[in-house]
Scaffold this motif. Structure first.
Motif, short mmCIF file in Angstrom:
data_model
loop_
_atom_site.label_atom_id
_atom_site.label_comp_id
_atom_site.label_asym_id
_atom_site.label_seq_id
_atom_site.Cartn_x
_atom_site.Cartn_y
_atom_site.Cartn_z
N THR A 1 87.02 72.49 66.75
CA THR A 1 85.95 72.94 65.86
C THR A 1 85.39 71.70 65.18
O THR A 1 86.11 70.73 64.97
N ILE A 2 84.09 71.71 64.87
CA ILE A 2 83.46 70.50 64.34
C ILE A 2 82.58 70.78 63.14
O ILE A 2 82.08 71.89 62.97
N SER A 11 85.76 78.34 72.80
CA SER A 11 84.58 77.54 72.49
C SER A 11 84.80 76.73 71.23
O SER A 11 85.46 77.17 70.28
N ILE A 12 84.23 75.52 71.22
CA ILE A 12 84.27 74.68 70.02
C ILE A 12 83.32 75.30 69.00
O ILE A 12 82.12 75.40 69.24
N ARG A 34 78.34 73.24 75.29
CA ARG A 34 77.70 74.46 74.80
C ARG A 34 76.41 74.67 75.59
O ARG A 34 75.67 73.73 75.82
N ARG A 35 76.20 75.90 76.00
CA ARG A 35 74.98 76.24 76.71
C ARG A 35 74.13 77.16 75.85
O ARG A 35 74.59 77.72 74.87
N GLY A 36 72.85 77.29 76.25
CA GLY A 36 71.97 78.17 75.51
C GLY A 36 71.06 77.41 74.58
O GLY A 36 71.43 76.38 74.01
N GLY A 37 69.86 77.91 74.45
CA GLY A 37 68.87 77.22 73.63
C GLY A 37 68.06 76.27 74.48
O GLY A 37 68.55 75.69 75.44
N ILE A 38 66.81 76.11 74.13
CA ILE A 38 65.91 75.25 74.91
C ILE A 38 66.09 73.79 74.51
O ILE A 38 66.07 73.46 73.33
N GLU A 39 66.25 72.94 75.51
CA GLU A 39 66.32 71.50 75.27
C GLU A 39 64.93 70.91 75.43
O GLU A 39 64.28 71.10 76.46
N LYS A 87 94.92 68.12 75.08
CA LYS A 87 93.55 68.53 75.34
C LYS A 87 93.29 69.90 74.72
O LYS A 87 94.21 70.71 74.54
N ARG A 88 92.02 70.18 74.41
CA ARG A 88 91.70 71.41 73.71
C ARG A 88 92.09 72.66 74.50
O ARG A 88 92.35 73.71 73.92
N GLU A 89 92.17 72.54 75.83
CA GLU A 89 92.56 73.71 76.64
C GLU A 89 93.99 74.14 76.36
O GLU A 89 94.37 75.28 76.63
N HIS A 90 94.79 73.22 75.82
CA HIS A 90 96.22 73.51 75.65
C HIS A 90 96.66 73.56 74.19
O HIS A 90 97.86 73.67 73.92
N THR A 91 95.72 73.47 73.25
CA THR A 91 96.11 73.58 71.85
C THR A 91 96.44 75.03 71.51
O THR A 91 96.07 75.95 72.23
N ARG A 92 97.15 75.20 70.42
CA ARG A 92 97.50 76.56 69.98
C ARG A 92 96.24 77.33 69.56
O ARG A 92 95.28 76.74 69.08
N LYS A 93 96.29 78.62 69.72
CA LYS A 93 95.19 79.46 69.26
C LYS A 93 95.41 79.82 67.80
O LYS A 93 96.51 80.20 67.40
#
Length: 351
Positions: A229-230, A21-22, A255-260, A2-8
């Motif tokens: 990352t995408i 963050s992705i 991801r948060r932020g920005g008006i939907e 899972k992404r929480e455990h991948t290397r930095k």
């Protein structure tokens, strides 16, 4: 993994992996040798929300241009290398924050070793890229065609080659235009490695088809906790890639932020130019850093009810419109003033 455990992995001043963050990437479609055009496009991408940018480096002139490009931008710069290992080394010498290579097509082991040595000296990460269109013949024969298993084996073989050269500062990407094959390949790869993964559906297509394929593929992968990352790959203006990537991440709650903006699909009850209004609203809200939902409805009868889950909403009828806040009608206004009234509310927004 899972992404929480991948290397930095640090790319310039940004970090992917390890639960960070992705990050959203894109690639320029200018000639890298043309510094002015390339910088202008990168700045437009930055403004749209791009966080890492990649430029192709097919010539020594392009490699040398990276130095000047980097001085004028504000996000990490990745050099995309296809066949000539010397371009990879030159790109790093001219300030690339990361390089993307396929070790299988830049020559023999000695050339890969030269690239790795240069990367190690500068602590520059290498993105190991494998594409279904360039899968090795022996793996195609082994798996009776291009398959997810073949893509993963190819990627891991190339990673192993670099690890044997005592370098682990790596990011992996495995891409296919076959959405379900790509999803399966990422599921398998995540079981075998803890390197951060760059995710995308390659050669996805034009704006409509590319967005549909990318949205399905990325959602199926990212929602499993896979991917650090995408890039949304579209045939068109790369700014559209950023808009789509942001919306995909926000829709998945990543991801948060920005008006939907939500809007009804129109029906026989619609008495206003709802399509035009919704498009105007989308343009209007793009510059507001608010984390709220705005509804645009074409019916004053059902509009308030349909907009009740939004923070703000407007609904239009013949000659009149409604301003809705938290599901409650707060103002009735002339139809032609709906956009201006919404802007006024956004300018003074308090949760």
């Amino acid at each position: 993994m899972k992404r929480e455990h991948t290397r930095k992995v640090q790319i310039g001043e940004r970090v992917i992996g390890g639960g960070n963050s992705i990050l959203i990437q894109s690639m320029t479609n200018t000639r890298t040798e043309n510094v002015a055009q390339t910088v202008a496009q990168i700045r437009a991408l930055e403004e749209a929300g791009c966080e890492i940018i990649r430029c192709t480096v097919p010539t020594m002139e392009a490699a040398k241009a990276l130095s000047e490009i980097k001085k004028q931008i504000h996000i990490p710069l990745v050099a995309d290398i296809h066949f000539d290992y010397r371009m990879a080394i030159a790109a790093m010498e001219n300030g690339a924050d990361k390089i993307r290579i396929n070790p299988g097509n830049i020559g023999g082991r000695d050339k890969v070793e030269a690239v790795v040595r240069a990367a190690k000296e500068r602590k520059i990460p290498i993105r190991v890229g494998v594409n279904s269109g360039s899968l090795e013949k022996e793996l195609v024969e082994k798996y009776h065609g291009v398959t997810a298993q073949g893509l993963v084996e190819s990627a891991l073989d190339k990673v192993r080659m670099i690890e044997e050269l005592d370098y682990q500062n790596l990011v992996i990407s495995i891409k296919s235009s076959d959405v379900l094959m790509c999803v399966r390949a990422h599921e398998l790869l995540a079981q075998h490695t803890d390197y951060p993964l760059h995710v995308g559906i390659t050669e996805a297509g034009t704006l409509i088809s590319g967005n549909i394929k990318s949205s399905i593929g990325l959602a199926l992968i990212l929602n499993q906790g896979i991917g650090d990352t995408i890039r949304v790959s579209l045939t068109g203006d790369p700014v559209e890639e950023i808009k789509s990537a942001r919306l995909i991440l926000r829709t998945l709650g990543l991801r948060r932020g920005g008006i939907e903006v939500v809007s009804c699909p129109t029906c026989g009850r619609t008495k206003i130019d709802l399509i035009g209004l919704a498009n105007q609203v989308e343009k209007l809200v793009a510059d507001y850093p608010l984390d709220i939902k705005v509804a645009v409805m074409g019916c004053v009868v059902n509009g308030p009810g349909e907009a009740k889950e939004a923070d703000l909403g407007i609904a239009g009828g013949i000659g009149e419109g409604l301003l809705i806040k938290k599901g409650e009608i707060i103002r009735k206004v002339p139809e032609g003033e709906l956009l201006a009234v919404l802007k006024e509310e956004l300018d003074n927004w308090k949760a």
